[in-house]
Design a protein around this motif. Sequence first.
Motif, PDB file in Angstrom:
ATOM      1  N   ASN A 134       0.848  -1.188   0.000  1.00 48.63           N
ATOM      2  CA  ASN A 134       0.000   0.000   0.000  1.00 48.63           C
ATOM      3  C   ASN A 134       0.887   1.243   0.000  1.00 48.63           C
ATOM      4  OD1 ASN A 134      -1.827   2.069   0.484  1.00 48.63           O
ATOM      5  ND2 ASN A 134      -2.984   0.917   2.010  1.00 48.63           N
ATOM      6  N   ASN A 135       0.757   2.052  -1.047  1.00 47.36           N
ATOM      7  CA  ASN A 135       1.568   3.269  -1.143  1.00 47.36           C
ATOM      8  C   ASN A 135       0.696   4.532  -1.172  1.00 47.36           C
ATOM      9  OD1 ASN A 135       4.235   4.371  -1.301  1.00 47.36           O
ATOM     10  ND2 ASN A 135       3.880   4.870  -3.436  1.00 47.36           N
ATOM     11  N   ARG A 136      -0.477   4.464  -0.540  1.00 47.73           N
ATOM     12  CA  ARG A 136      -1.371   5.621  -0.549  1.00 47.73           C
ATOM     13  C   ARG A 136      -0.813   6.761   0.298  1.00 47.73           C
ATOM     14  NH1 ARG A 136      -7.090   2.295   0.161  1.00 47.73           N
ATOM     15  NH2 ARG A 136      -7.172   1.474  -1.984  1.00 47.73           N
ATOM     16  N   SER A 137      -0.186   6.450   1.408  1.00 48.68           N
ATOM     17  CA  SER A 137       0.438   7.476   2.254  1.00 48.68           C
ATOM     18  C   SER A 137       1.712   6.904   2.857  1.00 48.68           C
ATOM     19  CB  SER A 137      -0.529   7.914   3.351  1.00 48.68           C
ATOM     20  OG  SER A 137      -0.948   6.808   4.134  1.00 48.68           O
ATOM     21  N   GLY A 138       2.689   6.651   2.011  1.00 52.58           N
ATOM     22  CA  GLY A 138       3.899   5.961   2.425  1.00 52.58           C
ATOM     23  C   GLY A 138       3.731   4.466   2.231  1.00 52.58           C
ATOM     24  N   LEU A 139       4.838   3.772   2.040  1.00 61.63           N
ATOM     25  CA  LEU A 139       4.792   2.350   1.716  1.00 61.63           C
ATOM     26  C   LEU A 139       4.591   1.513   2.973  1.00 61.63           C
ATOM     27  CD1 LEU A 139       5.060   0.073  -0.347  1.00 61.63           C
ATOM     28  CD2 LEU A 139       7.527   0.127   0.031  1.00 61.63           C
ATOM     29  N   SER A 140       3.611   0.641   2.924  1.00 60.87           N
ATOM     30  CA  SER A 140       3.401  -0.354   3.968  1.00 60.87           C
ATOM     31  C   SER A 140       3.152  -1.704   3.310  1.00 60.87           C
ATOM     32  CB  SER A 140       2.218   0.014   4.870  1.00 60.87           C
ATOM     33  OG  SER A 140       1.010   0.044   4.139  1.00 60.87           O
ATOM     34  N   VAL A 141       3.493  -2.778   4.033  1.00 60.53           N
ATOM     35  CA  VAL A 141       3.336  -4.130   3.499  1.00 60.53           C
ATOM     36  C   VAL A 141       2.684  -5.017   4.554  1.00 60.53           C
ATOM     37  CG1 VAL A 141       5.271  -3.968   1.895  1.00 60.53           C
ATOM     38  CG2 VAL A 141       5.669  -4.761   4.232  1.00 60.53           C
ATOM     39  N   ARG A 142       1.969  -6.002   4.067  1.00 60.10           N
ATOM     40  CA  ARG A 142       1.312  -6.962   4.961  1.00 60.10           C
ATOM     41  C   ARG A 142       1.257  -8.297   4.260  1.00 60.10           C
ATOM     42  NH1 ARG A 142      -4.888  -6.758   7.430  1.00 60.10           N
ATOM     43  NH2 ARG A 142      -4.877  -8.898   8.232  1.00 60.10           N
ATOM     44  N   GLY A 143       1.385  -9.366   5.048  1.00 57.56           N
ATOM     45  CA  GLY A 143       1.310 -10.701   4.478  1.00 57.56           C
ATOM     46  C   GLY A 143       0.619 -11.671   5.407  1.00 57.56           C
ATOM     47  N   ASP A 144      -0.152 -12.589   4.833  1.00 51.99           N
ATOM     48  CA  ASP A 144      -0.769 -13.699   5.557  1.00 51.99           C
ATOM     49  C   ASP A 144      -0.505 -14.944   4.729  1.00 51.99           C
ATOM     50  OD1 ASP A 144      -2.449 -12.390   7.839  1.00 51.99           O
ATOM     51  OD2 ASP A 144      -2.900 -11.203   6.058  1.00 51.99           O
ATOM     52  N   LEU A 145       0.350 -15.838   5.261  1.00 51.15           N
ATOM     53  CA  LEU A 145       0.839 -16.958   4.462  1.00 51.15           C
ATOM     54  C   LEU A 145       0.573 -18.286   5.157  1.00 51.15           C
ATOM     55  CD1 LEU A 145       4.311 -15.497   3.405  1.00 51.15           C
ATOM     56  CD2 LEU A 145       2.181 -15.465   2.100  1.00 51.15           C
ATOM     57  N   ASN A 146       0.309 -19.288   4.326  1.00 54.66           N
ATOM     58  CA  ASN A 146       0.212 -20.670   4.783  1.00 54.66           C
ATOM     59  C   ASN A 146       1.181 -21.492   3.960  1.00 54.66           C
ATOM     60  OD1 ASN A 146      -2.329 -20.963   6.709  1.00 54.66           O
ATOM     61  ND2 ASN A 146      -2.885 -19.525   5.092  1.00 54.66           N
ATOM     62  N   VAL A 147       2.075 -22.185   4.648  1.00 52.08           N
ATOM     63  CA  VAL A 147       3.116 -22.954   3.976  1.00 52.08           C
ATOM     64  C   VAL A 147       2.971 -24.409   4.359  1.00 52.08           C
ATOM     65  CG1 VAL A 147       5.595 -23.209   3.616  1.00 52.08           C
ATOM     66  CG2 VAL A 147       4.635 -20.938   4.102  1.00 52.08           C
ATOM     67  N   ALA A 148       2.956 -25.273   3.364  1.00 56.06           N
ATOM     68  CA  ALA A 148       2.800 -26.708   3.612  1.00 56.06           C
ATOM     69  C   ALA A 148       4.019 -27.464   3.121  1.00 56.06           C
ATOM     70  CB  ALA A 148       1.547 -27.223   2.913  1.00 56.06           C
ATOM     71  N   GLN A 149       4.685 -28.160   4.065  1.00 58.86           N
ATOM     72  CA  GLN A 149       5.760 -29.105   3.754  1.00 58.86           C
ATOM     73  C   GLN A 149       6.881 -28.477   2.922  1.00 58.86           C
ATOM     74  OE1 GLN A 149       5.974 -32.680   4.867  1.00 58.86           O
ATOM     75  NE2 GLN A 149       4.874 -31.340   6.282  1.00 58.86           N
ATOM     76  N   ILE A 150       7.394 -27.360   3.380  1.00 54.52           N
ATOM     77  CA  ILE A 150       8.487 -26.696   2.680  1.00 54.52           C
ATOM     78  C   ILE A 150       9.814 -27.130   3.283  1.00 54.52           C
ATOM     79  CG2 ILE A 150       8.626 -24.611   4.134  1.00 54.52           C
ATOM     80  CD1 ILE A 150       8.818 -23.040   1.431  1.00 54.52           C
ATOM     81  N   ALA A 151      10.834 -27.297   2.454  1.00 51.19           N
ATOM     82  CA  ALA A 151      12.146 -27.761   2.906  1.00 51.19           C
ATOM     83  C   ALA A 151      12.888 -26.616   3.583  1.00 51.19           C
ATOM     84  CB  ALA A 151      12.950 -28.297   1.735  1.00 51.19           C
ATOM     85  N   LEU A 152      13.219 -26.783   4.868  1.00 50.39           N
ATOM     86  CA  LEU A 152      13.838 -25.707   5.641  1.00 50.39           C
ATOM     87  C   LEU A 152      15.209 -25.321   5.106  1.00 50.39           C
ATOM     88  CD1 LEU A 152      12.931 -26.677   9.321  1.00 50.39           C
ATOM     89  CD2 LEU A 152      12.037 -24.778   7.962  1.00 50.39           C
ATOM     90  N   LYS A 153      15.994 -26.283   4.714  1.00 56.08           N
ATOM     91  CA  LYS A 153      17.366 -25.978   4.304  1.00 56.08           C
ATOM     92  C   LYS A 153      17.377 -25.018   3.112  1.00 56.08           C
ATOM     93  CE  LYS A 153      21.784 -28.152   3.103  1.00 56.08           C
ATOM     94  NZ  LYS A 153      22.532 -27.695   4.271  1.00 56.08           N
ATOM     95  N   GLY A 154      16.574 -25.308   2.093  1.00 56.99           N
ATOM     96  CA  GLY A 154      16.536 -24.431   0.931  1.00 56.99           C
ATOM     97  C   GLY A 154      15.930 -23.081   1.235  1.00 56.99           C
ATOM     98  N   LEU A 155      14.821 -23.081   1.982  1.00 54.92           N
ATOM     99  CA  LEU A 155      14.140 -21.824   2.274  1.00 54.92           C
ATOM    100  C   LEU A 155      14.989 -20.902   3.132  1.00 54.92           C
ATOM    101  CD1 LEU A 155      11.599 -20.061   2.259  1.00 54.92           C
ATOM    102  CD2 LEU A 155      10.855 -21.290   4.304  1.00 54.92           C
ATOM    103  N   LEU A 156      15.504 -21.407   4.260  1.00 51.67           N
ATOM    104  CA  LEU A 156      16.279 -20.555   5.157  1.00 51.67           C
ATOM    105  C   LEU A 156      17.608 -20.159   4.532  1.00 51.67           C
ATOM    106  CD1 LEU A 156      15.628 -22.321   8.591  1.00 51.67           C
ATOM    107  CD2 LEU A 156      14.572 -20.255   7.690  1.00 51.67           C
ATOM    108  N   GLY A 157      18.170 -21.041   3.723  1.00 51.91           N
ATOM    109  CA  GLY A 157      19.425 -20.702   3.062  1.00 51.91           C
ATOM    110  C   GLY A 157      19.249 -19.573   2.071  1.00 51.91           C
ATOM    111  N   ALA A 158      18.142 -19.595   1.314  1.00 56.80           N
ATOM    112  CA  ALA A 158      17.909 -18.562   0.308  1.00 56.80           C
ATOM    113  C   ALA A 158      17.440 -17.257   0.919  1.00 56.80           C
ATOM    114  CB  ALA A 158      16.884 -19.060  -0.700  1.00 56.80           C
ATOM    115  N   SER A 159      16.600 -17.317   1.954  1.00 54.71           N
ATOM    116  CA  SER A 159      16.002 -16.099   2.493  1.00 54.71           C
ATOM    117  C   SER A 159      16.815 -15.461   3.608  1.00 54.71           C
ATOM    118  CB  SER A 159      14.590 -16.401   3.010  1.00 54.71           C
ATOM    119  OG  SER A 159      14.644 -17.361   4.049  1.00 54.71           O
ATOM    120  N   ALA A 160      17.543 -16.273   4.393  1.00 49.50           N
ATOM    121  CA  ALA A 160      18.248 -15.718   5.546  1.00 49.50           C
ATOM    122  C   ALA A 160      19.705 -16.150   5.647  1.00 49.50           C
ATOM    123  CB  ALA A 160      17.516 -16.130   6.835  1.00 49.50           C
ATOM    124  N   GLY A 161      20.182 -16.930   4.687  1.00 44.04           N
ATOM    125  CA  GLY A 161      21.575 -17.368   4.732  1.00 44.04           C
ATOM    126  C   GLY A 161      21.842 -18.411   5.797  1.00 44.04           C
TER     127      GLY A 161
END
Length: 631
Positions: free
Chosen positions: A407-434
């Motif tokens: 939302n950039n109507r009055s400055g940028l704001s972000v929001r997320g609501d996610l559901n994740v099923a059976q995702i591999a931690l090693k790949g996800l955490l390695g790519a997103s957080a090192g």
Amino acid sequence: MRLIRVLLGAVVVVVVGLIALVVLLPGEKIAQLAADQVKAQTGRDLVFEGDVGISWYPVFGVSTGPVSLSNADWSEAGPMFEAESAAIGVDVMAAITGDIRITKIEAVAPVVLLEKAADGRVNWELFPAGGEAAPGASTATSQRQISLESLTVKRARLSYVDHGGDRFDLDNLDLALAWPGADAPAELSMTARPAGHDVDVTATVGQLSALMNGDVSTLVTKVTAIGGTVDFDGRVGIAPEMAGRLVADLSDATVFMGALGLGGGVPGPARFEGDVTLTRDLAVSLRKGVITGLGNAVQAEADVALGGVKPVVTANVVAGRLALGGAEGEADAPVSGAGGWSKAPIDASALALIDGQIEFGAEAIDLGDMVIGRTRATVKIDNARAVATLHELQAYDGVVTGSFVANNRSGLSVRGDLNVAQIALKGLLGASAGIDRFTGKADVVASFLSSGASQYDIMNALSGSGNVAVGRGTIEGIDLDKLFRGDTSGGTTVFDSMSASWSIKGGVLRNEDLLMELPRIVASGIGDIGLGQRVLDYTFTPKLRSEDGSGLAVPVRIDGSWDNPRIAPDLDALLKQNLDEERKALEEEAKKKLEEELGIVKEEGQSTEDAVKKKLEEEASKGLLKLLGNN
């Protein structure tokens, strides 16, 4: 034979008479004839200034000084056309029969003003639609035909003014038009220099007279500039309206757009092709569209309404594998430190450019550090607020669904609501957080909210909550079994399950209920993860299983940066824990001795403290009775 000689003699007399007429007729009269004819056809005033010279060979006509053509009656901007000088040639015989056949027009340094009124009227509608006479034109002349055999323009200036929108100017424009007859195609060539480089346009207009009268005409045109070409084959009208096949073949899209005086464009080669339609109410449609660039290809169909305050887009975009990582300029973005979030301002102004809904699908998306699989999403944009709904996003053996809001109507704001099923931690955490020490498949439910002008600001203002459940997995870098045997040299821990929940405030994730189950060990965890500062402050405590719950526990401290965390036993906590165990053991031994000395017999469920208290109360009561003389 005599009849033939008479006819030939008549022709000679007519020709000689016409030549004499041309020689003897003053130039001003010729100019006035042309002006009258233009007035009759268009209702506009054609004005010649200065001396008007007459030429009769090889073309009958006039040459003038300054010349101008008046604007539409609703315009207040001055002439629609004016030039330093002009030369005009006409077909006398066609003029005598009532038609206007202009054999030549040459203009030097003309200025052309094209205007569009706020109500949609345009000043280049010189000839009324439907055969009606222009204001000031007689019904006799309104049916005459006009043709232009040759038009040459040098050093022209073209200005376009939309009184309800934009304005642009083109300088140093050269143009040539060949139109041999009203029913013949017109050939147009033009060279413009909007940014200093030649932009050449060639076109064949099938029915120019129909086009000028407000109808549609076939058009085949080609635009050539440094960096590529654009071709169009279809039908057009000056309403404006068009329909046809558009192909842009660009060796360098950025260079091509620059030659047109426009910014943007992707670096390197790009290509676009599709069936494009523009209606009179400014509705654009694209069918069978194929767009390639940056090594990617997408298919697109779209409808765009341009008649409102901003474009309203309804589109469907489908791709195979998209490579979007490694965008130019990312390496130069200022960051908060090694491995930190970028402090470069995020330009979210594009959210306000359009409204509408876009359906998107891709088989795979390579983001550079992260690769995701089959993706199906819908993006809805309304007044600088975009909502992306993930119907399916396959990543690291799992599936992600949910929504993301920017939302950039009055400055940028972000929001997320996610559901994740059976995702591999090693790949996800390695790519997103090192972080690449965890393996296993996770189910995650998470929500987050933040605002800020950069990645750094957003990550440090993050809030939210979530929980995770992991089946069998491993933690690399630590072996809990070896740790209990006194070996701290590392290794790998294999666990049966793991679960945790968290809350996020001010960019810091807080967890207090980590639980990890192993065959011989149960482990808990508590601490903070600095999502904004990318640091860890966490205590992980494995404990040997025992029936009475008194098994040995060895706290492990995990702290430092995400990139290079320190993992080591917490000796201070371990010493305190062992002293506590010894203290408890000594307390239990003392309680037993006290019970024996006092002769205390505890009731079921009664604590030692309660039993001692009751014994003392009984003895005090006995003493009081003796004092009162009661046996």
